[in-house]
Scaffold this motif. Structure first.
Motif, PDB file in Angstrom:
ATOM      1  N   ASP A 139       0.859  -1.182   0.000  1.00 60.58           N
ATOM      2  CA  ASP A 139       0.000   0.000   0.000  1.00 60.58           C
ATOM      3  C   ASP A 139       0.894   1.230   0.000  1.00 60.58           C
ATOM      4  O   ASP A 139       1.398   1.644   1.047  1.00 60.58           O
ATOM      5  N   GLY A 140       1.097   1.765  -1.183  1.00 60.78           N
ATOM      6  CA  GLY A 140       1.927   2.966  -1.286  1.00 60.78           C
ATOM      7  C   GLY A 140       3.346   2.630  -1.698  1.00 60.78           C
ATOM      8  O   GLY A 140       3.837   1.517  -1.516  1.00 60.78           O
ATOM      9  N   ARG A 141       4.017   3.640  -2.223  1.00 62.62           N
ATOM     10  CA  ARG A 141       5.333   3.426  -2.817  1.00 62.62           C
ATOM     11  C   ARG A 141       6.410   3.138  -1.775  1.00 62.62           C
ATOM     12  O   ARG A 141       7.386   2.431  -2.063  1.00 62.62           O
ATOM     13  N   ALA A 142       6.247   3.650  -0.568  1.00 65.35           N
ATOM     14  CA  ALA A 142       7.262   3.380   0.464  1.00 65.35           C
ATOM     15  C   ALA A 142       7.359   1.872   0.687  1.00 65.35           C
ATOM     16  O   ALA A 142       8.447   1.299   0.746  1.00 65.35           O
ATOM     17  N   GLN A 143       6.204   1.210   0.785  1.00 60.72           N
ATOM     18  CA  GLN A 143       6.206  -0.242   0.987  1.00 60.72           C
ATOM     19  C   GLN A 143       6.804  -0.970  -0.218  1.00 60.72           C
ATOM     20  O   GLN A 143       7.339  -2.060  -0.080  1.00 60.72           O
ATOM     21  N   ALA A 144       6.683  -0.355  -1.402  1.00 60.73           N
ATOM     22  CA  ALA A 144       7.216  -0.996  -2.606  1.00 60.73           C
ATOM     23  C   ALA A 144       8.723  -0.812  -2.727  1.00 60.73           C
ATOM     24  O   ALA A 144       9.360  -1.392  -3.594  1.00 60.73           O
ATOM     25  N   ASN A 145       9.279   0.013  -1.839  1.00 54.92           N
ATOM     26  CA  ASN A 145      10.729   0.131  -1.787  1.00 54.92           C
ATOM     27  C   ASN A 145      11.315  -0.565  -0.552  1.00 54.92           C
ATOM     28  O   ASN A 145      12.534  -0.632  -0.407  1.00 54.92           O
ATOM     29  N   ALA A 146      10.446  -1.091   0.317  1.00 55.44           N
ATOM     30  CA  ALA A 146      10.911  -1.698   1.571  1.00 55.44           C
ATOM     31  C   ALA A 146      11.548  -3.067   1.308  1.00 55.44           C
ATOM     32  O   ALA A 146      10.980  -3.903   0.603  1.00 55.44           O
ATOM     33  N   ALA A 147      12.720  -3.280   1.876  1.00 59.26           N
ATOM     34  CA  ALA A 147      13.479  -4.512   1.615  1.00 59.26           C
ATOM     35  C   ALA A 147      12.690  -5.759   1.977  1.00 59.26           C
ATOM     36  O   ALA A 147      12.771  -6.768   1.269  1.00 59.26           O
ATOM     37  N   GLU A 148      11.914  -5.721   3.067  1.00 52.22           N
ATOM     38  CA  GLU A 148      11.206  -6.948   3.486  1.00 52.22           C
ATOM     39  C   GLU A 148      10.173  -7.376   2.458  1.00 52.22           C
ATOM     40  O   GLU A 148       9.850  -8.556   2.368  1.00 52.22           O
ATOM     41  N   ASN A 149       9.656  -6.441   1.696  1.00 53.42           N
ATOM     42  CA  ASN A 149       8.737  -6.810   0.617  1.00 53.42           C
ATOM     43  C   ASN A 149       9.499  -7.283  -0.625  1.00 53.42           C
ATOM     44  O   ASN A 149       9.127  -8.276  -1.254  1.00 53.42           O
ATOM     45  N   VAL A 150      10.570  -6.558  -0.956  1.00 51.17           N
ATOM     46  CA  VAL A 150      11.343  -6.892  -2.153  1.00 51.17           C
ATOM     47  C   VAL A 150      11.920  -8.305  -2.050  1.00 51.17           C
ATOM     48  O   VAL A 150      11.887  -9.079  -3.010  1.00 51.17           O
ATOM     49  N   THR A 151      12.395  -8.656  -0.877  1.00 51.30           N
ATOM     50  CA  THR A 151      13.054  -9.967  -0.730  1.00 51.30           C
ATOM     51  C   THR A 151      12.068 -11.134  -0.759  1.00 51.30           C
ATOM     52  O   THR A 151      12.485 -12.267  -0.916  1.00 51.30           O
ATOM     53  N   LEU A 152      10.783 -10.863  -0.625  1.00 54.98           N
ATOM     54  CA  LEU A 152       9.795 -11.943  -0.746  1.00 54.98           C
ATOM     55  C   LEU A 152       9.882 -12.622  -2.112  1.00 54.98           C
ATOM     56  O   LEU A 152       9.489 -13.781  -2.274  1.00 54.98           O
TER      57      LEU A 152
END
Lengths: 283, 283
Positions: free
Chosen positions: B77-90
Motif C-alpha cells: 500500500d503505497g510506494r514506500a512499501q514498494a521500496n521496503a526490503a522486506e517486501n522486495v526480498t519476498l
C-alpha cells in the motif's frame, strides 16, 4: 438507383438493428416517413405474440408525428389471413411496409408461400416499394435468418444456433440485430464460420442499413454496423464434434461502419469515399 | 521454452480475462499451482481498494486446495512499501506472483519505478518466474494498458478511452478483459485503430493467455481470446473531430482462439496446427 422505366423498378430495404431511436433525431423513422410519400405506410405487427396493439400505438403515433397521414395497421394472424384478398390488396397503395419486432418465426411461418408473400415480393421488385424491418423484422430479410443463439459470451460449438429460411429479400448475408448491445459477436462469427459464403452483418440498435439495388448498402443512425467477411478464413473448429469446445476462427475480416458509410456487397468492400456523400436521394 | 543455462531464463506470463473459473475444472488456477512448485506463490492484492482481505481469503483457499503449501499474501500500500526490503526480498523464494483484480492504476501508481518493480522484472526476465494477473492484474501487463472505456455499445470517437503506461512485461499488445461478457469489441477496436502497431487481445472470463518467450502465447480455459490485427486497416475515422460520431474501421483482421490454440505475436498468425499439442510442459 436501379431504376428501369419499363418493367418497374426495384425498391429499397431498410434493415434496422432494433429500438430505432424513437426519442432523439429519429433518422431511421424519418427515412421511412419520407419514403411513404404518395402512398400508405403499413405497420406490420405479425411478429408479435402479445404486443400487437401496443406496437401499433407506438409506431402509428411516431409516423403521424413525422407527417405520414396514411398509416395502416397491417396485422396478419395465420396463413388464411395472408391469403385473403382484402389484406393482399392493401399493398396496392402502399409505399412502405414496416415489420416490427417480436418472433421472426412467426413472420415466416405465417407469411412464406402465401399470396401476400408473393405480392410483397412484387411490391419490392417491381413497384419500387420500401420494405423495412426492425429486430425480428430485420432478421427475416435474408434468405437464411438467424433465429436464436446466446449473446454476452463466446460461442461454443454445441450451442444452439438456430437458423431458418427467411424471406429472401437480400441474398448472401446473415443479419444479426442488437449487435453491440447484446454482445453478439460470438454468434455471428459462428454463423459465418458455418458457411463463409454469407457475409455476416451485425447491426446495432438505433442503426440501420439501407439497401438499394443488390450491390450496396448505406448505414443510417446512431450506432455501428459490423460486417464479418469469412472468405479468407484459414481455420475453424466450428464443425468439430466436441460440443463444449469454444469456437475458434482464423483470419476473419471485420469492418465497422457508421452513419453515412457504405458497403459493396458484391465486392465485399467498404466504400470509404462515400462517407461524405448525401444519404437521401430525391424521390 | 526460452531457457538459457547461463544468464538465467525468461519466465512466463499468464494473463487472465477475469473470474478464472474457481468452481469448475480450474484449469488456470491449476496451471499457476503447478508453476509454484519449489517456491512460494505470492497473491498480490495491491489493485484492490476495499476487498484486500476478501481476495486474499478466496485465492489463498483456492491455491491451498490445489496443493500449494507456500501461499503468501503480498500486499503493498503505497510506494514506500514498494521500496521496503522486506517486501522486495519476498520475491527471492517466489515462483509465482499473481496479481488479483481491482484498479489497474493502483498497481502502476504504487509499483512503477520502485525497487519492487525492478526486482519483479528480474524475477521474470532472469529467474524464470511466472507473473500472472487477472482483470486489472491482466490489464497492467503490456507497455500500454487500457484503463477504461464503455462496453456493451459501439465506440464513439469522443468516448473516454483511457490508456496509461503499464508494467511493460509484454510488448506490442493492448489487452482487454471480460471481453465477450462485457461486450468490449468496440473499445478494443478503437484502441487498435488509434495505433495499429499494437495487437488488440481481448480475453474472456475464465480464460487466459500463457506467454512463454516473446513470440507466442497459448490459450487456456473455457472462453475465447480474440486478436484484432489492425496492420491492414485501410480507413478509420478514429482521429476525426466529430466526437459524437461512431467509430468506423475498414479491414481489421480478427482471430478467435480457444483452449489449446496458439498465436505467434511476431508473425501475427494463429498457429493452427498447435491446437492438438499438449499445453503443459513438464517443469
Amino acid at each position: 438507383m436501379n431504376e428501369s422505366t419499363r418493367s418497374g423498378r426495384q425498391g429499397t430495404l431498410l434493415i434496422i438493428g432494433g429500438h430505432e431511436d424513437k426519442k432523439g433525431e429519429r433518422l431511421i423513422l424519418k427515412e421511412l416517413a419520407q419514403r411513404a410519400r404518395g402512398g400508405s405506410l403499413l405497420v406490420a405487427t405479425l411478429a408479435s405474440h402479445n404486443r400487437v396493439d401496443e406496437l401499433w400505438d407506438i409506431y402509428s403515433r411516431q409516423f403521424r408525428e413525422l407527417g405520414v397521414d396514411d398509416v395502416v395497421h397491417f396485422h396478419i394472424d395465420g396463413r388464411a389471413q395472408a391469403n385473403a384478398a382484402e389484406n393482399v390488396t392493401l399493398l396496392d397503395r402502399a409505399r412502405v411496409v414496416f415489420f416490427t419486432g417480436g418472433d421472426q418465426l412467426k413472420i415466416t411461418s405465417d407469411l412464406a408461400g402465401t399470396e401476400l408473400c408473393e405480392r410483397l415480393l412484387r411490391f419490392y421488385r417491381e413497384d419500387g416499394g420500401t420494405i423495412a424491418g426492425t429486430s425480428a423484422g430485420a432478421a427475416v430479410m435474408p434468405e437464411t435468418m438467424l433465429v436464436s443463439g446466446r449473446g454476452g459470451e463466446s460461442h461454443r460449438i454445441g450451442d444452439r444456433l438456430s437458423m431458418s429460411p427467411g424471406l429472401g429479400k437480400i441474398k448472401g448475408v446473415i443479419v444479426d440485430q442488437h449487435f453491440a448491445e447484446r454482445g453478439r459477436l460470438g454468434r455471428l462469427l459462428a454463423a459465418v464460420a458455418q458457411n463463409p459464403s454469407a457475409l455476416g452483418i451485425g447491426i446495432d440498435e438505433d442503426t440501420a442499413i439501407l439497401v438499394e439495388g443488390n450491390d450496396e448498402f448505406r448505414v443510417i443512425g446512431d450506432g455501428a454496423v459490423y460486417v464479418l467477411d469469412g472468405q479468407g478464413i484459414t481455420y475453424t473448429n466450428v464443425a468439430d464434434r466436441a460440443r463444449e469446445t469454444t469456437l475458434a476462427v482464423s483470419n476473419m475480416r471485420l469492418h465497422a461502419l457508421s452513419h453515412g458509410h457504405a458497403f459493396n456487397l458484391q465486392q465485399r468492400v467498404p466504400l470509404e469515399a462515400a462517407s461524405t456523400s448525401p444519404l437521401l436521394e430525391p424521390n
